[in-house]
Scaffold this motif. Structure first.
Motif, PDB file in Angstrom:
ATOM      1  N   PHE A 133       0.746  -1.256  -0.109  1.00 38.34           N
ATOM      2  CA  PHE A 133      -0.007  -0.009  -0.036  1.00 38.34           C
ATOM      3  C   PHE A 133       0.842   1.153   0.002  1.00 38.34           C
ATOM      4  O   PHE A 133       1.635   1.377   0.824  1.00 38.34           O
ATOM      5  CB  PHE A 133      -0.846  -0.124   1.192  1.00 38.34           C
ATOM      6  N   ASN A 134       0.866   2.051  -0.696  1.00 40.95           N
ATOM      7  CA  ASN A 134       1.666   3.133  -1.418  1.00 40.95           C
ATOM      8  C   ASN A 134       3.046   2.970  -1.409  1.00 40.95           C
ATOM      9  O   ASN A 134       3.981   3.417  -0.783  1.00 40.95           O
ATOM     10  CB  ASN A 134       1.571   4.048  -0.106  1.00 40.95           C
ATOM     11  N   ASN A 135       3.316   1.589  -1.964  1.00 38.22           N
ATOM     12  CA  ASN A 135       4.600   0.910  -2.200  1.00 38.22           C
ATOM     13  C   ASN A 135       5.264   0.238  -0.865  1.00 38.22           C
ATOM     14  O   ASN A 135       6.539   0.283  -1.034  1.00 38.22           O
ATOM     15  CB  ASN A 135       5.474   1.990  -2.834  1.00 38.22           C
ATOM     16  N   LYS A 136       4.634   0.303   0.221  1.00 38.46           N
ATOM     17  CA  LYS A 136       5.032  -0.307   1.366  1.00 38.46           C
ATOM     18  C   LYS A 136       4.579  -1.398   1.751  1.00 38.46           C
ATOM     19  O   LYS A 136       3.169  -1.446   1.620  1.00 38.46           O
ATOM     20  CB  LYS A 136       5.096   0.995   2.490  1.00 38.46           C
ATOM     21  N   GLY A 150     -11.797  -3.753   4.932  1.00 39.90           N
ATOM     22  CA  GLY A 150     -11.118  -4.430   3.714  1.00 39.90           C
ATOM     23  C   GLY A 150     -10.614  -3.644   2.880  1.00 39.90           C
ATOM     24  O   GLY A 150     -10.416  -2.402   3.014  1.00 39.90           O
ATOM     25  N   PHE A 151     -10.216  -4.159   1.611  1.00 40.26           N
ATOM     26  CA  PHE A 151      -9.434  -3.341   0.645  1.00 40.26           C
ATOM     27  C   PHE A 151     -10.117  -3.808  -0.663  1.00 40.26           C
ATOM     28  O   PHE A 151     -10.321  -4.990  -1.075  1.00 40.26           O
ATOM     29  CB  PHE A 151      -8.034  -3.645   0.858  1.00 40.26           C
ATOM     30  N   VAL A 152      -9.665  -2.835  -1.855  1.00 35.77           N
ATOM     31  CA  VAL A 152      -9.647  -3.437  -3.118  1.00 35.77           C
ATOM     32  C   VAL A 152      -8.335  -3.459  -3.632  1.00 35.77           C
ATOM     33  O   VAL A 152      -7.295  -2.608  -3.422  1.00 35.77           O
ATOM     34  CB  VAL A 152     -10.379  -2.276  -4.091  1.00 35.77           C
ATOM     35  N   TYR A 153      -7.930  -4.527  -4.583  1.00 33.29           N
ATOM     36  CA  TYR A 153      -6.792  -4.926  -4.716  1.00 33.29           C
ATOM     37  C   TYR A 153      -6.492  -4.974  -6.320  1.00 33.29           C
ATOM     38  O   TYR A 153      -7.508  -5.296  -7.032  1.00 33.29           O
ATOM     39  CB  TYR A 153      -6.121  -5.876  -4.086  1.00 33.29           C
ATOM     40  N   LEU A 154      -5.152  -5.091  -6.663  1.00 30.49           N
ATOM     41  CA  LEU A 154      -4.667  -5.264  -8.160  1.00 30.49           C
ATOM     42  C   LEU A 154      -3.505  -6.325  -7.889  1.00 30.49           C
ATOM     43  O   LEU A 154      -2.570  -5.949  -7.244  1.00 30.49           O
ATOM     44  CB  LEU A 154      -4.326  -4.179  -8.984  1.00 30.49           C
ATOM     45  N   ILE A 155      -3.558  -7.365  -8.498  1.00 35.41           N
ATOM     46  CA  ILE A 155      -2.620  -8.394  -8.592  1.00 35.41           C
ATOM     47  C   ILE A 155      -2.043  -8.328  -9.951  1.00 35.41           C
ATOM     48  O   ILE A 155      -2.770  -8.284 -10.972  1.00 35.41           O
ATOM     49  CB  ILE A 155      -3.093  -9.887  -8.368  1.00 35.41           C
ATOM     50  N   ILE A 156      -0.687  -8.234 -10.008  1.00 36.58           N
ATOM     51  CA  ILE A 156      -0.243  -8.028 -11.421  1.00 36.58           C
ATOM     52  C   ILE A 156       0.881  -9.337 -11.538  1.00 36.58           C
ATOM     53  O   ILE A 156       1.596  -9.507 -10.920  1.00 36.58           O
ATOM     54  CB  ILE A 156       0.645  -6.694 -11.735  1.00 36.58           C
ATOM     55  N   GLU A 157       0.803  -9.919 -12.795  1.00 38.57           N
ATOM     56  CA  GLU A 157       1.678 -10.886 -13.220  1.00 38.57           C
ATOM     57  C   GLU A 157       2.790 -10.183 -13.855  1.00 38.57           C
ATOM     58  O   GLU A 157       2.672  -9.693 -14.933  1.00 38.57           O
ATOM     59  CB  GLU A 157       0.844 -11.803 -14.154  1.00 38.57           C
ATOM     60  N   ILE A 190      -0.939  -5.204  -4.720  1.00 39.23           N
ATOM     61  CA  ILE A 190      -1.160  -4.093  -4.541  1.00 39.23           C
ATOM     62  C   ILE A 190      -2.568  -3.507  -4.255  1.00 39.23           C
ATOM     63  O   ILE A 190      -3.507  -4.057  -4.655  1.00 39.23           O
ATOM     64  CB  ILE A 190      -0.895  -2.995  -5.858  1.00 39.23           C
ATOM     65  N   ILE A 191      -2.349  -2.964  -2.830  1.00 34.16           N
ATOM     66  CA  ILE A 191      -3.697  -2.674  -2.233  1.00 34.16           C
ATOM     67  C   ILE A 191      -4.347  -1.086  -2.887  1.00 34.16           C
ATOM     68  O   ILE A 191      -3.053  -0.143  -2.802  1.00 34.16           O
ATOM     69  CB  ILE A 191      -3.774  -2.440  -0.818  1.00 34.16           C
TER      70      ILE A 191
END
Length: 160
Positions: free
Chosen positions: A20-23, A35-42, A99-100
């Motif tokens: 989250f914010n690169n940490k 909770g959170f919304v996320y992105l997973i990148i391959e 990534i959150i």
């Protein structure tokens, strides 16, 4: 491929941390969020998956009469997409960046933001997303249907 540098002796850190914010995001960072919304990148293909996850769940604890709030499996979670989970078995977790995108204080807000982000990013009509449905209500359309759509030339003029 970049990896998050962590202190292996610190029990708070976990494999391939959510960022989250690169940490790295840790249990102590949850605070009042549900909770959170996320992105997973391959990382090797740049293909993505967008979803949501709650930090807590209600579970029936053996010997107790009431359900109790416990931390969910959010640290180990890689989404509900069968395709993503199959790829992780093959390519392993360090080929994925988690990534959150946003944190939320109500389940309703988590759900709303997930659906909003999925529509804004057009996840069902892009090849660089694994998502195959939104909220179990909207699904990827076969190409022969999408290709035959015709839009009014006045669409841009009549924006609400």
């Amino acid at each position: 491929m970049t990896r998050t540098i962590i202190n292996p002796n610190d029990e708070e850190y976990y494999s391939n941390s959510w960022l989250f914010n690169n940490k790295p995001f840790l249990s102590k960072d949850i605070k009042d969020y549900v909770g959170f919304v996320y992105l997973i990148i391959e990382l090797d293909t740049q293909k993505k998956y967008l979803g949501r996850k709650y930090f807590y769940q209600l579970r029936k604890v053996k010997g107790k009469s009431r359900r109790q709030k416990t931390e969910s499996n959010w640290k180990k979670y890689y989404g509900s997409s069968k395709e993503v989970l199959e790829q992780i078995k093959i390519k392993k977790i360090y080929n994925y960046k988690r990534i959150i995108l946003s944190l939320h204080t109500t389940k309703g807000d988590v759900n709303y933001e997930e659906v909003k982000q999925q529509f804004q990013r057009n996840v069902l009509e892009r090849d660089d997303y694994y998502n195959d449905n939104i909220n179990g209500k909207w699904y990827k359309k076969p190409e022969h249907i999408s290709e035959r759509r015709v839009y009014s030339k006045l669409d841009k003029i009549l924006e609400i």
